[in-house]
Design a protein around this motif. Structure first.
Motif, PDB file in Angstrom:
ATOM      1  N   PRO A 115       0.837  -1.211   0.000  1.00  0.00           N
ATOM      2  CA  PRO A 115       0.000   0.000   0.000  1.00  0.00           C
ATOM      3  C   PRO A 115       0.868   1.257   0.000  1.00  0.00           C
ATOM      4  CG  PRO A 115      -0.729  -1.540   1.684  1.00  0.00           C
ATOM      5  CD  PRO A 115       0.562  -2.068   1.141  1.00  0.00           C
ATOM      6  N   MET A 116       0.396   2.286  -0.693  1.00  0.00           N
ATOM      7  CA  MET A 116       1.135   3.547  -0.778  1.00  0.00           C
ATOM      8  C   MET A 116       0.513   4.620   0.104  1.00  0.00           C
ATOM      9  SD  MET A 116       1.865   3.554  -4.860  1.00  0.00           S
ATOM     10  CE  MET A 116       3.266   4.656  -4.808  1.00  0.00           C
ATOM     11  N   GLY A 117      -0.795   4.567   0.252  1.00  0.00           N
ATOM     12  CA  GLY A 117      -1.490   5.552   1.076  1.00  0.00           C
ATOM     13  C   GLY A 117      -1.881   4.941   2.406  1.00  0.00           C
ATOM     14  N   ASP A 118      -2.392   5.780   3.316  1.00  0.00           N
ATOM     15  CA  ASP A 118      -2.832   5.240   4.601  1.00  0.00           C
ATOM     16  C   ASP A 118      -4.292   5.542   4.880  1.00  0.00           C
ATOM     17  OD1 ASP A 118      -2.324   7.922   4.880  1.00  0.00           O
ATOM     18  OD2 ASP A 118      -0.897   7.707   6.529  1.00  0.00           O
ATOM     19  N   GLU A 119      -5.007   6.050   3.874  1.00  0.00           N
ATOM     20  CA  GLU A 119      -6.433   6.290   4.085  1.00  0.00           C
ATOM     21  C   GLU A 119      -7.219   5.022   3.775  1.00  0.00           C
ATOM     22  OE1 GLU A 119      -8.400   8.370   0.399  1.00  0.00           O
ATOM     23  OE2 GLU A 119      -6.476   9.348   0.825  1.00  0.00           O
ATOM     24  N   GLU A 120      -8.321   4.849   4.506  1.00  0.00           N
ATOM     25  CA  GLU A 120      -9.153   3.666   4.287  1.00  0.00           C
ATOM     26  C   GLU A 120      -9.874   3.776   2.951  1.00  0.00           C
ATOM     27  OE1 GLU A 120     -12.487   0.946   6.480  1.00  0.00           O
ATOM     28  OE2 GLU A 120     -11.148   2.225   7.637  1.00  0.00           O
ATOM     29  N   LEU A 121      -9.932   2.670   2.251  1.00  0.00           N
ATOM     30  CA  LEU A 121     -10.573   2.642   0.938  1.00  0.00           C
ATOM     31  C   LEU A 121     -12.078   2.407   1.081  1.00  0.00           C
ATOM     32  CD1 LEU A 121      -7.935   0.508  -0.973  1.00  0.00           C
ATOM     33  CD2 LEU A 121      -8.176   2.993  -0.970  1.00  0.00           C
ATOM     34  N   GLU A 122     -12.806   2.810   0.049  1.00  0.00           N
ATOM     35  CA  GLU A 122     -14.253   2.645   0.044  1.00  0.00           C
ATOM     36  C   GLU A 122     -14.620   1.166  -0.024  1.00  0.00           C
ATOM     37  OE1 GLU A 122     -12.531   4.502  -2.026  1.00  0.00           O
ATOM     38  OE2 GLU A 122     -13.294   6.538  -2.072  1.00  0.00           O
ATOM     39  N   HIS A 123     -15.776   0.859   0.545  1.00  0.00           N
ATOM     40  CA  HIS A 123     -16.341  -0.490   0.467  1.00  0.00           C
ATOM     41  C   HIS A 123     -17.702  -0.382  -0.201  1.00  0.00           C
ATOM     42  CE1 HIS A 123     -13.301  -2.172   3.156  1.00  0.00           C
ATOM     43  NE2 HIS A 123     -13.453  -1.075   3.884  1.00  0.00           N
ATOM     44  N   CYS A 124     -18.021  -1.339  -1.042  1.00  0.00           N
ATOM     45  CA  CYS A 124     -19.348  -1.305  -1.666  1.00  0.00           C
ATOM     46  C   CYS A 124     -20.246  -2.427  -1.158  1.00  0.00           C
ATOM     47  CB  CYS A 124     -19.235  -1.342  -3.189  1.00  0.00           C
ATOM     48  SG  CYS A 124     -18.750  -2.934  -3.844  1.00  0.00           S
ATOM     49  N   VAL A 125     -19.679  -3.451  -0.514  1.00  0.00           N
ATOM     50  CA  VAL A 125     -20.488  -4.551   0.003  1.00  0.00           C
ATOM     51  C   VAL A 125     -20.928  -4.196   1.421  1.00  0.00           C
ATOM     52  CG1 VAL A 125     -20.565  -7.016   0.534  1.00  0.00           C
ATOM     53  CG2 VAL A 125     -19.213  -6.204  -1.406  1.00  0.00           C
ATOM     54  N   THR A 126     -22.232  -4.020   1.576  1.00  0.00           N
ATOM     55  CA  THR A 126     -22.794  -3.707   2.891  1.00  0.00           C
ATOM     56  C   THR A 126     -23.147  -5.002   3.621  1.00  0.00           C
ATOM     57  OG1 THR A 126     -25.064  -3.657   2.059  1.00  0.00           O
ATOM     58  CG2 THR A 126     -23.803  -1.577   1.971  1.00  0.00           C
ATOM     59  N   GLU A 127     -23.441  -4.904   4.910  1.00  0.00           N
ATOM     60  CA  GLU A 127     -23.881  -6.078   5.664  1.00  0.00           C
ATOM     61  C   GLU A 127     -25.134  -6.670   5.048  1.00  0.00           C
ATOM     62  OE1 GLU A 127     -24.124  -5.842   9.958  1.00  0.00           O
ATOM     63  OE2 GLU A 127     -22.478  -4.391   9.991  1.00  0.00           O
ATOM     64  N   GLU A 128     -26.032  -5.793   4.604  1.00  0.00           N
ATOM     65  CA  GLU A 128     -27.294  -6.250   4.028  1.00  0.00           C
ATOM     66  C   GLU A 128     -27.075  -6.986   2.700  1.00  0.00           C
ATOM     67  OE1 GLU A 128     -26.750  -3.054   5.014  1.00  0.00           O
ATOM     68  OE2 GLU A 128     -27.895  -3.142   6.902  1.00  0.00           O
ATOM     69  N   SER A 129     -26.227  -6.432   1.828  1.00  0.00           N
ATOM     70  CA  SER A 129     -25.983  -7.093   0.541  1.00  0.00           C
ATOM     71  C   SER A 129     -25.204  -8.393   0.741  1.00  0.00           C
ATOM     72  CB  SER A 129     -25.277  -6.158  -0.441  1.00  0.00           C
ATOM     73  OG  SER A 129     -24.006  -5.761   0.037  1.00  0.00           O
ATOM     74  N   TYR A 130     -24.286  -8.408   1.708  1.00  0.00           N
ATOM     75  CA  TYR A 130     -23.558  -9.631   2.041  1.00  0.00           C
ATOM     76  C   TYR A 130     -24.534 -10.718   2.478  1.00  0.00           C
ATOM     77  CZ  TYR A 130     -20.668 -12.884   4.725  1.00  0.00           C
ATOM     78  OH  TYR A 130     -20.081 -14.017   5.224  1.00  0.00           O
ATOM     79  N   GLU A 131     -25.413 -10.375   3.409  1.00  0.00           N
ATOM     80  CA  GLU A 131     -26.351 -11.358   3.951  1.00  0.00           C
ATOM     81  C   GLU A 131     -27.353 -11.830   2.906  1.00  0.00           C
ATOM     82  OE1 GLU A 131     -27.929 -14.003   6.657  1.00  0.00           O
ATOM     83  OE2 GLU A 131     -26.002 -12.972   6.617  1.00  0.00           O
ATOM     84  N   ALA A 132     -27.788 -10.939   2.047  1.00  0.00           N
ATOM     85  CA  ALA A 132     -28.710 -11.337   0.972  1.00  0.00           C
ATOM     86  C   ALA A 132     -28.037 -12.336   0.038  1.00  0.00           C
ATOM     87  CB  ALA A 132     -29.183 -10.108   0.202  1.00  0.00           C
ATOM     88  N   LEU A 133     -26.773 -12.081  -0.309  1.00  0.00           N
ATOM     89  CA  LEU A 133     -26.033 -12.996  -1.174  1.00  0.00           C
ATOM     90  C   LEU A 133     -25.828 -14.336  -0.477  1.00  0.00           C
ATOM     91  CD1 LEU A 133     -24.356 -13.358  -3.855  1.00  0.00           C
ATOM     92  CD2 LEU A 133     -22.366 -12.790  -2.454  1.00  0.00           C
ATOM     93  N   ARG A 134     -25.424 -14.297   0.777  1.00  0.00           N
ATOM     94  CA  ARG A 134     -25.184 -15.537   1.530  1.00  0.00           C
ATOM     95  C   ARG A 134     -26.448 -16.388   1.595  1.00  0.00           C
ATOM     96  NH1 ARG A 134     -26.266 -18.142   5.543  1.00  0.00           N
ATOM     97  NH2 ARG A 134     -27.591 -16.545   6.444  1.00  0.00           N
ATOM     98  N   GLN A 135     -27.573 -15.766   1.890  1.00  0.00           N
ATOM     99  CA  GLN A 135     -28.832 -16.510   1.982  1.00  0.00           C
ATOM    100  C   GLN A 135     -29.245 -17.082   0.633  1.00  0.00           C
ATOM    101  OE1 GLN A 135     -31.862 -14.122   3.867  1.00  0.00           O
ATOM    102  NE2 GLN A 135     -30.797 -14.093   5.824  1.00  0.00           N
TER     103      GLN A 135
ATOM    104  N   ILE B 216     -20.396 -23.371   2.602  1.00  0.00           N
ATOM    105  CA  ILE B 216     -19.931 -22.911   1.297  1.00  0.00           C
ATOM    106  C   ILE B 216     -20.476 -21.519   1.015  1.00  0.00           C
ATOM    107  CG2 ILE B 216     -20.022 -23.334  -1.195  1.00  0.00           C
ATOM    108  CD1 ILE B 216     -20.266 -26.349  -0.530  1.00  0.00           C
ATOM    109  N   SER B 217     -21.761 -21.312   1.321  1.00  0.00           N
ATOM    110  CA  SER B 217     -22.390 -20.014   1.045  1.00  0.00           C
ATOM    111  C   SER B 217     -21.690 -18.878   1.786  1.00  0.00           C
ATOM    112  CB  SER B 217     -23.874 -20.045   1.421  1.00  0.00           C
ATOM    113  OG  SER B 217     -24.038 -20.379   2.794  1.00  0.00           O
ATOM    114  N   GLU B 218     -21.310 -19.125   3.030  1.00  0.00           N
ATOM    115  CA  GLU B 218     -20.617 -18.093   3.811  1.00  0.00           C
ATOM    116  C   GLU B 218     -19.216 -17.845   3.269  1.00  0.00           C
ATOM    117  OE1 GLU B 218     -19.146 -17.395   8.391  1.00  0.00           O
ATOM    118  OE2 GLU B 218     -20.913 -18.644   8.045  1.00  0.00           O
ATOM    119  N   ASP B 219     -18.514 -18.917   2.921  1.00  0.00           N
ATOM    120  CA  ASP B 219     -17.166 -18.772   2.369  1.00  0.00           C
ATOM    121  C   ASP B 219     -17.200 -17.998   1.050  1.00  0.00           C
ATOM    122  OD1 ASP B 219     -16.142 -20.147   4.508  1.00  0.00           O
ATOM    123  OD2 ASP B 219     -15.793 -22.004   3.416  1.00  0.00           O
ATOM    124  N   LEU B 220     -18.136 -18.352   0.177  1.00  0.00           N
ATOM    125  CA  LEU B 220     -18.245 -17.644  -1.103  1.00  0.00           C
ATOM    126  C   LEU B 220     -18.607 -16.174  -0.890  1.00  0.00           C
ATOM    127  CD1 LEU B 220     -20.018 -20.284  -3.376  1.00  0.00           C
ATOM    128  CD2 LEU B 220     -17.621 -19.544  -3.462  1.00  0.00           C
TER     129      LEU B 220
END
Length: 197
Positions: free
Chosen positions: A61-81, A112-116
């Protein structure tokens, strides 16, 4: 600046980005797939993702600022389910390559669903930041994704691959699953069952 540009536009990085984007698209569009077709496709895609991740050029890494995330808890859980619904009774497997195993003499049940979904979260966040087109952030996203692969999702990927292999080739499986996989992969499109040219 020149070094970061050379790294992020390296042929191996471009190929990893391509495979990673296809992996994310595959999971996002999996709803409604038959289990056999899903497992069959995952068994072809995951080894390619792993291979492309191992070929990435080293970067820090070159910078020290946190990068944006696009996967929310809700989208993660919807995909997992959704993935758990596709995999049904084939979702869980026993895993001995987990940290908790140090404190137990029994294998740990994993899904498997959680790992994916975990792999998807890291890879999708990487693809999102990479798509912003800002060289320093692209470089840092690559470095973080590469580090997470080494420490976290690379092991999950190979463990999941083993479980998917078992789901696909287990003795005593319904032959319907294999027929569904052959039908869903588009190989037998002709009415007489002859393979497409």
């Amino acid at each position: 600046m020149k070094k970061e540009s050379q790294t992020i536009f390296d042929r191996n990085v471009v190929e990893f980005v391509t495979v990673a984007a296809e992996f994310c698209k595959f999971l996002e569009r999996a709803e409604g797939m038959r289990r056999a077709a899903f497992v069959d496709t995952a068994l072809k895609m995951l080894p390619l993702l792993y291979l492309k991740a191992t070929l990435l050029p080293p970067c820090e890494p070159m910078g020290d600022e946190e990068l944006e995330h696009c996967v929310t808890e809700e989208s993660y859980e919807a995909l997992r389910q959704m993935l758990a619904g596709i995999l049904a009774e084939r979702d869980d497997y026993l895993d001995v390559f987990v940290e908790e195993m140090k404190y137990s003499d029994q294998p740990i049940t994993r899904y498997i669903s959680e790992d994916l979904a975990d792999i998807y979260q890291d890879v999708k966040d990487f693809i999102f930041v990479f798509s912003l087109g800002l060289n320093t952030k692209m470089h840092d996203a690559l470095a973080i994704c590469q580090e997470n692969f080494r420490l976290y999702w690379g092991q999950k990927l190979v463990n999941t691959l083993r479980a998917l292999h078992e789901a696909r080739y287990a003795q005593g499986d319904d032959e319907d699953d294999e027929d569904d996989a052959a039908a869903d992969d588009g190989f037998y499109d002709e009415p007489d069952g002859a393979p497409r040219p």
